[in-house]
Write an enzyme that holds these catalytic residues in place. Structure first.
Site, PDB file in Angstrom:
ATOM      1  N   ARG A 115       8.961   0.032  -2.901  1.00 56.56           N
ATOM      2  CA  ARG A 115       8.442  -0.569  -1.656  1.00 56.56           C
ATOM      3  C   ARG A 115       7.230   0.205  -1.156  1.00 56.56           C
ATOM      4  NH1 ARG A 115      11.637  -3.134  -3.617  1.00 56.56           N
ATOM      5  NH2 ARG A 115      13.438  -4.233  -2.726  1.00 56.56           N
ATOM      6  N   SER A 143      15.032  -6.542   5.201  1.00 56.95           N
ATOM      7  CA  SER A 143      15.520  -5.151   5.275  1.00 56.95           C
ATOM      8  C   SER A 143      14.586  -4.339   6.169  1.00 56.95           C
ATOM      9  CB  SER A 143      15.514  -4.510   3.893  1.00 56.95           C
ATOM     10  OG  SER A 143      16.320  -5.260   3.030  1.00 56.95           O
ATOM     11  N   GLU A 149      11.054   0.189   6.264  1.00 57.28           N
ATOM     12  CA  GLU A 149      10.330  -0.588   5.252  1.00 57.28           C
ATOM     13  C   GLU A 149       9.304  -1.476   5.972  1.00 57.28           C
ATOM     14  OE1 GLU A 149      12.760  -2.649   2.252  1.00 57.28           O
ATOM     15  OE2 GLU A 149      11.383  -4.342   2.399  1.00 57.28           O
TER      16      GLU A 149
HETATM   17  C1  LIG Z   1      14.342 -12.789   5.522  1.00 64.13           C
HETATM   18  C2  LIG Z   1      13.430 -11.810   4.823  1.00 64.13           C
HETATM   19  C3  LIG Z   1      13.759 -11.338   3.570  1.00 64.13           C
HETATM   20  C4  LIG Z   1      12.928 -10.426   2.902  1.00 64.13           C
HETATM   21  N1  LIG Z   1      13.289  -9.992   1.659  1.00 64.13           N
HETATM   22  C5  LIG Z   1      12.492  -9.134   0.985  1.00 64.13           C
HETATM   23  C6  LIG Z   1      12.843  -8.693  -0.339  1.00 64.13           C
HETATM   24  O1  LIG Z   1      13.863  -9.089  -0.888  1.00 64.13           O
HETATM   25  N2  LIG Z   1      12.014  -7.822  -0.962  1.00 64.13           N
HETATM   26  C7  LIG Z   1      10.848  -7.381  -0.386  1.00 64.13           C
HETATM   27  O2  LIG Z   1      10.139  -6.596  -1.030  1.00 64.13           O
HETATM   28  N3  LIG Z   1      10.486  -7.790   0.858  1.00 64.13           N
HETATM   29  C8  LIG Z   1      11.263  -8.643   1.548  1.00 64.13           C
HETATM   30  N4  LIG Z   1      10.922  -9.058   2.817  1.00 64.13           N
HETATM   31  C9  LIG Z   1       9.696  -8.506   3.428  1.00 64.13           C
HETATM   32  C10 LIG Z   1       8.447  -9.400   3.286  1.00 64.13           C
HETATM   33  O3  LIG Z   1       8.776 -10.712   2.981  1.00 64.13           O
HETATM   34  C11 LIG Z   1       7.475  -8.887   2.232  1.00 64.13           C
HETATM   35  O4  LIG Z   1       7.143  -7.537   2.483  1.00 64.13           O
HETATM   36  C12 LIG Z   1       6.172  -9.706   2.163  1.00 64.13           C
HETATM   37  O5  LIG Z   1       5.394  -9.279   1.070  1.00 64.13           O
HETATM   38  C13 LIG Z   1       5.354  -9.607   3.434  1.00 64.13           C
HETATM   39  O6  LIG Z   1       4.329 -10.552   3.355  1.00 64.13           O
HETATM   40  P1  LIG Z   1       3.579 -11.093   4.634  1.00 64.13           P
HETATM   41  O7  LIG Z   1       2.403 -11.889   4.154  1.00 64.13           O
HETATM   42  O8  LIG Z   1       4.502 -11.780   5.551  1.00 64.13           O
HETATM   43  O9  LIG Z   1       3.073  -9.709   5.275  1.00 64.13           O
HETATM   44  P2  LIG Z   1       2.676  -9.363   6.778  1.00 64.13           P
HETATM   45  O10 LIG Z   1       3.902  -9.091   7.569  1.00 64.13           O
HETATM   46  O11 LIG Z   1       1.717 -10.372   7.313  1.00 64.13           O
HETATM   47  O12 LIG Z   1       1.896  -7.991   6.556  1.00 64.13           O
HETATM   48  C14 LIG Z   1       2.545  -6.832   6.116  1.00 64.13           C
HETATM   49  C15 LIG Z   1       1.518  -5.680   6.067  1.00 64.13           C
HETATM   50  O13 LIG Z   1       0.512  -5.957   5.112  1.00 64.13           O
HETATM   51  C16 LIG Z   1      -0.789  -6.042   5.703  1.00 64.13           C
HETATM   52  N5  LIG Z   1      -1.450  -7.202   5.038  1.00 64.13           N
HETATM   53  C17 LIG Z   1      -1.078  -8.513   5.087  1.00 64.13           C
HETATM   54  N6  LIG Z   1      -1.858  -9.258   4.279  1.00 64.13           N
HETATM   55  C18 LIG Z   1      -2.735  -8.403   3.701  1.00 64.13           C
HETATM   56  C19 LIG Z   1      -3.808  -8.564   2.761  1.00 64.13           C
HETATM   57  N7  LIG Z   1      -4.143  -9.755   2.238  1.00 64.13           N
HETATM   58  N8  LIG Z   1      -4.509  -7.443   2.396  1.00 64.13           N
HETATM   59  C20 LIG Z   1      -4.209  -6.227   2.901  1.00 64.13           C
HETATM   60  N9  LIG Z   1      -3.219  -6.016   3.804  1.00 64.13           N
HETATM   61  C21 LIG Z   1      -2.488  -7.093   4.186  1.00 64.13           C
HETATM   62  C22 LIG Z   1      -0.531  -6.253   7.189  1.00 64.13           C
HETATM   63  O14 LIG Z   1      -1.586  -5.731   7.992  1.00 64.13           O
HETATM   64  C23 LIG Z   1       0.772  -5.482   7.382  1.00 64.13           C
HETATM   65  O15 LIG Z   1       0.520  -4.103   7.536  1.00 64.13           O
HETATM   66  C24 LIG Z   1      11.723  -9.977   3.516  1.00 64.13           C
HETATM   67  C25 LIG Z   1      11.384 -10.461   4.786  1.00 64.13           C
HETATM   68  C26 LIG Z   1      12.227 -11.368   5.439  1.00 64.13           C
HETATM   69  C27 LIG Z   1      11.829 -11.895   6.788  1.00 64.13           C
END
Ligand SMILES: Cc1cc2nc3c(=O)[nH]c(=O)nc-3n(C[C@H](O)[C@H](O)[C@H](O)COP(=O)(O)OP(=O)(O)OC[C@H]3O[C@@H](n4cnc5c(N)ncnc54)[C@H](O)[C@@H]3O)c2cc1C
Length: 338
Positions: free
Chosen positions: A162, A237, A333
Site C-alpha cells: 500500500r 480499510s 492507509e
Molecule cells: C469500500 C472500499 C473498499 C476499498 N478496498 C480497497 C482494497 O481492497 N484495496 C486497496 O488497495 N484499496 C481499497 N480501497 C481504497 C481505494 O479504493 C483505493 O486506494 C483507490 O485507488 C483510491 O482511488 P481514488 O481515485 O478514489 O483516490 P482519491 O481518494 O481520489 O485519492 C487518493 C490520493 O491520491 C491522490 N491522487 C488521486 N488521483 C491522483 C492522480 N491522478 N495523480 C496523482 N495523485 C492522485 C489524491 O490527492 C489523494 O492523496 C477501498 C476503498 C473503499 C471505499
C-alpha cells in the site's frame, strides 16, 4: 475548462464528508491539464480522483483538480499478452469489467475496488493476493510545478505494501495521467488461495474457475464484508496491517498465541490490524455519527453527519489504544487531508 468557486465536495468523497473546495476544476483532457497547471494565481493544487481513499478534515483552500481523463487503448500485443494504456479518470472496477469482457487476465482479484485507475499506483492497490504492481508496466505523470510529462517505470514507482514513490517523496508533486498494464490473453494465472475465494467458488458450485468466476467470487465476498459507500460513508480499510520484525513478532506471538498472522518474508510478519482493533473493543462502536463497522473493525464509517475531524479523532483514539494494549503502531492507509 472552467474554474468554479466554493464547491461542495460531499459527492466527491466516499466518506460523504461535507467540505468545500475554494476552487474546483474538472480536467477532461491532457490539454486541460497542461493549461490548468500553467495558470497563474493558483499556487496550491489538490488532486482529486474518485475520493475513495481520503479523509477530508477541513475545507480545501486550493484549486482542486478533479481528474476525469478517459480512454482505454491497446498499445502492444503478442499471442500471449496484451498491453493496455488506461487514462487516469477511468473507474477501476469498470476497467476490470472491460478486461473480463475481452478475456484479459490479471486484475480479476482486484474487482470492486473503488476509485480511479490513475490513483491505483499511488498506494499500489491490492486485494486477495494480487497487487497492481503484478501487472504494472509504467505510468505517465505530469509535474505539477512545470507541467512537463514524465514516464515512471515500475522501478521508479518504488512499490511497496500500500505504498509507492507517489505516497512519499513524490506526494502531491505529480499528477498521474495514464497507466500501462500487461495482461494475459491465454493461460491465465489464477490466484484462488487467498482469503475466502476457494470457499466462495465452492459455494458457487464452480470446480474449474475462469477469471470471470474469480471476479464474481471476489465481488460476492466484498459485498458481504464491506459496506457500500453509497449506503454508509467509508474509505475501505482505514489502517494498514502492521508488519513486525521477527523478534517483535516472537514476543507478540508469545503473549498472544491466538492472534492471526501472515509470514511476509523470513524476517517479517504481518498482523491483521482489524484483529488488534477488535481486541481493543472498537468493533461496532459508534460515537455520534462516527463509528467502526459492525462486521469489519478495520473500516471506519460515517453514519451521516460526522465531520472529518470527528472521524480522525476516532482513528487517533484507536491508534492510541492499540499502542497502549499491544505496543504496536498502526499507520493509516487512508490519506488524511489536514
Ligand atoms: C469500500 C472500499 C473498499 C476499498 N478496498 C480497497 C482494497 O481492497 N484495496 C486497496 O488497495 N484499496 C481499497 N480501497 C481504497 C481505494 O479504493 C483505493 O486506494 C483507490 O485507488 C483510491 O482511488 P481514488 O481515485 O478514489 O483516490 P482519491 O481518494 O481520489 O485519492 C487518493 C490520493 O491520491 C491522490 N491522487 C488521486 N488521483 C491522483 C492522480 N491522478 N495523480 C496523482 N495523485 C492522485 C489524491 O490527492 C489523494 O492523496 C477501498 C476503498 C473503499 C471505499
Amino acid at each position: 475548462m472552467q474554474i468554479l468557486e466554493n464547491i461542495s465536495l460531499k459527492q466527491y468523497n466516499t466518506f460523504g464528508i461535507e467540505a468545500k473546495a475554494r476552487f474546483f476544476c474538472e480536467v477532461q483532457s491532457l490539454e486541460d491539464l497542461n493549461q490548468v497547471l500553467r495558470l497563474k494565481g493558483y499556487p496550491q493544487k489538490f488532486i482529486l480522483g474518485g475520493g475513495s481513499n481520503m479523509l477530508i478534515t477541513k475545507d480545501i483552500d486550493a484549486l482542486v483538480l478533479f481528474i476525469n481523463l478517459k480512454g482505454i487503448r491497446v498499445i502492444g500485443e503478442t499471442a500471449q499478452e496484451v498491453d493496455i494504456e488506461v487514462m487516469a479518470g477511468e473507474n477501476w472496477h469498470q476497467l476490470v469489467l472491460y478486461t473480463l469482457s475481452k478475456n484479459y487476465g490479471g486484475i480479476e482479484n482486484l474487482s470492486l475496488i473503488p476509485g480511479n485507475t490513475g490513483t491505483a499506483p499511488i498506494q499500489n492497490i491490492g486485494a486477495y493476493g494480487v497487487e497492481l504492481k503484478d501487472v504494472f508496466i509504467a505510468c505517465e505523470a505530469v509535474d505539477c510545478a512545470t507541467a512537463i510529462p514524465k514516464t515512471f517505470s515500475k522501478t521508479d514507482c518504488k512499490f511497496g505494501y500500500r505504498d509507492s514513490f507517489f505516497k512519499n517523496e513524490g506526494k502531491g508533486k505529480y499528477i498521474i495521467s495514464s497507466v500501462q498494464l500487461r495482461l494475459q490473453k491465454v493461460n491465465h494465472k489464477l490466484h484462488t488461495s487467498y482469503g475466502a475465494i476457494e470457499e466462495e467458488l465452492r459455494a458457487m458450485g464452480i470446480v474449474k474457475p475462469t477469471i470471470k468466476d474469480i471476479s464474481n467470487a471476489v465481488i460476492r465476498i466484498r459485498r458481504h464484508k464491506l459496506p457500500d459507500p453509497k449506503d454508509l460513508g467509508n474509505s475501505g480499510s482505514f489502517f494498514k496491517n502492521p508488519v513486525l520484525s521477527k523478534s517483535a513478532f516472537l514476543s507478540f506471538n508469545n503473549s498472544y498465541p491466538e492472534a492471526p498472522f501472515y509470514k511476509v518474508t523470513a524476517d517479517t510478519y504481518k498482523i491483521p490490524a482489524g484483529w488488534l482493533i477488535e481486541q481493543c473493543g472498537f468493533k461496532g462502536k459508534r460515537y455520534g455519527d462516527a463509528g467502526v463497522h459492525v462486521k469489519q473493525a478495520l473500516v471506519i464509517v460515517n453514519y451521516g453527519t460526522a465531520t472529518g475531524a470527528e472521524l480522525l479523532s476516532l482513528a487517533e483514539r484507536i491508534q492510541e489504544k492499540v499502542m497502549q494494549t499491544f505496543g504496536i503502531a498502526i499507520a493509516t492507509e487512508v490519506n488524511i487531508i489536514k
